[in-house]
Design an enzyme around this catalytic site. Structure first.
Site, mmCIF file in Angstrom:
data_model
loop_
_atom_site.group_PDB
_atom_site.id
_atom_site.type_symbol
_atom_site.label_atom_id
_atom_site.label_comp_id
_atom_site.label_asym_id
_atom_site.label_seq_id
_atom_site.Cartn_x
_atom_site.Cartn_y
_atom_site.Cartn_z
ATOM 1 N N ARG A 1 0.850 -1.190 0.023
ATOM 2 C CA ARG A 1 0.173 -0.002 0.037
ATOM 3 C C ARG A 1 1.003 1.194 0.167
ATOM 4 O O ARG A 1 1.846 1.380 0.696
ATOM 5 C CB ARG A 1 -1.014 0.231 1.146
ATOM 6 C CG ARG A 1 -1.926 -1.157 1.190
ATOM 7 C CD ARG A 1 -2.723 -0.890 2.633
ATOM 8 N NE ARG A 1 -3.506 -1.989 2.885
ATOM 9 C CZ ARG A 1 -4.482 -1.916 3.947
ATOM 10 N NH1 ARG A 1 -4.660 -1.001 4.529
ATOM 11 N NH2 ARG A 1 -5.363 -3.305 4.050
ATOM 12 N N SER B 1 -7.913 -1.285 0.888
ATOM 13 C CA SER B 1 -8.968 -1.325 1.843
ATOM 14 C C SER B 1 -9.612 -0.042 2.322
ATOM 15 O O SER B 1 -10.150 0.670 1.642
ATOM 16 C CB SER B 1 -8.304 -2.275 3.131
ATOM 17 O OG SER B 1 -9.444 -2.638 4.040
ATOM 18 N N GLU C 1 -10.151 -8.147 15.671
ATOM 19 C CA GLU C 1 -10.968 -6.921 16.294
ATOM 20 C C GLU C 1 -11.255 -5.611 15.384
ATOM 21 O O GLU C 1 -12.044 -4.755 15.837
ATOM 22 C CB GLU C 1 -9.916 -6.434 17.454
ATOM 23 C CG GLU C 1 -8.662 -5.640 17.246
ATOM 24 C CD GLU C 1 -7.894 -6.324 16.275
ATOM 25 O OE1 GLU C 1 -7.038 -5.491 15.351
ATOM 26 O OE2 GLU C 1 -7.783 -7.594 16.182
ATOM 27 N N SER C 2 -10.588 -5.589 14.377
ATOM 28 C CA SER C 2 -10.764 -4.562 13.329
ATOM 29 C C SER C 2 -11.909 -4.863 12.355
ATOM 30 O O SER C 2 -11.785 -4.352 11.389
ATOM 31 C CB SER C 2 -9.260 -4.343 12.714
ATOM 32 O OG SER C 2 -9.047 -5.405 11.930
#
Length: 553
Positions: free
Chosen positions: A48, A150, A399-400
């Site tokens: 990215r 994303s 958790e994300s």
């Protein structure tokens, strides 16, 4: 983290990217391989970066695509490659670069039949379906690439590879591809094969695939669509300008659901977003600031029984309910697990529950109540791939706000995160139980206690970050944390014995995990307490002291 004063407010003209400028930078800036920030660097979800920073440019993608071709040849991967893209401004040009290189290397390429956008889960679904229907062994089947950063800001681009297991590539694969790509950069792209886009698209090896049709039509195998329809659940789905926009409209139409696409617009500037916590445009469907418009609409109009959001490639989910607003991702994971393992009667009796080690311990307590094994792994969805593939893990979540789970009959659905089925699951839970997911979470709290969870950052030098990533439990001399005896000191994940790249310290009612940041000179402290906010702060304070004592030796 301190919120920006404009967090949650609509984006203004000064917040928007100049799309033409971003695309020009993609083609005109050329990386210097001697500069670390300008090399190909695969993180947990591919390479990215921003074109303006010379971190995501035509050279990077040409080199990375050629490296993937080399990896396929080296490993005998001869099936088609499924290629998808999201709605970021850099995704279209990077997609075009990839097509030119893949075609020049005679890769059988399958692109979206509609010429539009392809969510990450649709690519994973296509890979697995193709490989399951043919006699290919695991090394010889189809694989895929998704061009997406994303939820990253509009200026960024991303490029991630999914091998034949359908999930995010493991570090052994990404390291090989990364190193090969950087060698091509160092050689000024010598050895990179490429043909013009027009020839590439008309090549015999290039074809199209109906990602949307195959994915949407197959949804009843993983979600009880009939229950949602029969209950008349009113769903408001916000794609947040991402790749799921056409999918939600098709889901409503093909399955006759009471579902409204809240925002059908696609705009690479994302001018319709509200600003995230730091004042940036970011399509993070787990952020109350980024989701402020949908939360406000749910609160003010009450048109929906449940509202949902997805990030740009739809691998994450956000769940909004009338009684609680945007659910904490940890809360929804716990609810989803409790519901699925009580209602999927055809799932394997031995299937475990996968969680990342920084996810809430509410999941641990739910798993214990269900009598199911807990599979705790390091951060990164790639760790769930083997378990989802052989059905030894029924549900994997992080958790994300990323998760996936098995089909209703216990077979594999996807091995990458799927935000669309997570959102539909929220509607199914309401349809079947009569309670919203947020109300279901309160029922879990009544049975298991009320955890308080937070993440904070602390400064660290590069040397300290390296030391933290290579800790051993013996280096932690503390015996108590926030007034409780320490029961575990972990530097390797219990679920697969993989290094966690940091430290986790556990007591009966609390824990903290410390991991170095991959992009900043800080380390992250995740912490949770079942004794309230004051005890959580004590855990956090003592966590810093524990880590500092280790790093100072």
């Amino acid at each position: 983290m301190t919120n920006h004063p404009r967090a949650g407010q609509p984006a203004g003209a000064t917040d928007l990217i100049d799309v033409a400028q971003v695309v020009v930078a993609y083609y005109t800036r050329h990386p210097d391989p001697a500069e670390p920030g300008q090399r190909v660097a695969f993180g947990t979800s591919g390479h990215r970066g921003a074109a303006a920073d010379t971190a995501f440019n035509d050279d990077h993608i040409a080199a990375t695509t050629q490296a993937i071709c080399d990896y396929r040849a080296r490993n005998g991967i001869v099936g088609p490659l499924f290629l998808g893209k999201d709605t970021h401004a850099l995704s279209e040009p990077a997609w075009a670069t990839a097509v030119e290189v893949f075609s020049a290397n005679d890769v059988m390429l399958l692109t979206d039949a509609g010429g539009r956008y392809t969510p990450t889960p649709a690519v994973s679904h296509a890979i697995l379906r193709h490989n399951a229907e043919r006699s290919y062994g695991p090394a010889y089947g189809a694989d895929g690439v998704v061009v997406t950063p994303s939820h990253n800001p509009p200026s960024d681009g991303g490029f991630k590879y999914n091998p034949p297991d359908g999930g995010p590539a493991g570090s052994d694969i990404t390291s090989w591809i990364q190193d090969a790509a950087n060698r091509y950069l160092e050689a000024n792209l010598a050895g990179v094969r490429r043909i013009p886009l027009t020839r590439a698209l008309s090549a015999e090896t290039t074809s199209t695939f109906d990602f949307l049709g195959h994915y949407v039509d197959d949804l009843p195998s993983v979600i009880d669509i009939d229950a949602i329809r029969s209950a008349g659940i009113r769903i408001g789905a916000d794609p947040l300008g991402g790749a799921s926009v056409d999918y939600w409209a098709a889901i409503a139409d093909r399955h006759d659901l009471n579902l409204q696409v809240v925002n059908p617009l696609v705009d690479p500037t994302w001018r319709f977003m509200t600003l995230d916590w730091d004042g940036k445009i970011r399509m993070d469907c787990s952020s109350p600031s980024a989701m402020a418009a949908l939360i406000g609409r749910m609160r003010d109009t009450a048109n929906f029984d449940v509202a949902t959001g997805n990030d740009a490639d739809a691998d994450r989910h956000g769940i909004v309910t009338p009684d609680a607003g945007l659910m904490n991702p940890n809360h929804f994971l716990a609810v989803a697990i409790e519901y699925l393992f009580n209602n999927r009667v055809d799932w394997p009796a031995s299937a475990g529950i996968g969680k990342t080690l920084v996810s809430s311990s509410m999941i641990d307590r739910v798993a214990a109540s269900l009598g199911r094994p807990l599979v705790e792994v390091p951060v990164g969805f790639k760790w769930f791939v083997p378990g989802l593939l052989d059905a030894s893990v029924g549900f994997g979540g992080e958790e994300s706000a990323g998760a996936s789970f098995l089909r209703r009959d216990g077979r594999t659905w996807t091995t990458d995160k799927d935000g669309i089925i997570a959102c539909l699951l929220a509607a199914e839970i309401l349809a079947v139980t009569g309670d919203s997911p947020s109300r279901r979470y309160q029922q879990l709290v009544e049975r298991h206690g009320a955890p308080v969870y937070a993440r904070v950052d602390a400064p660290a030098t590069r040397e300290q970050k390296t030391a933290l990533a290579s800790l051993s439990p013996d280096q932690v001399t503390a015996t108590e944390l926030a007034g409780e005896p320490i029961t575990e000191k972990l530097t390797r994940a219990p679920g697969n014995d993989a290094s966690i790249g940091g430290l986790k310290v556990v007591t009966e009612s609390g824990w903290f995990a410390a991991r170095p940041s991959g992009t900043e000179d800080v380390y992250k402290i995740y912490a949770e307490s079942f004794h309230g906010a004051d005890h959580l702060r004590q855990v956090q304070d003592e966590a810093r002291a524990v880590v500092d004592s280790v790093l100072s030796t």
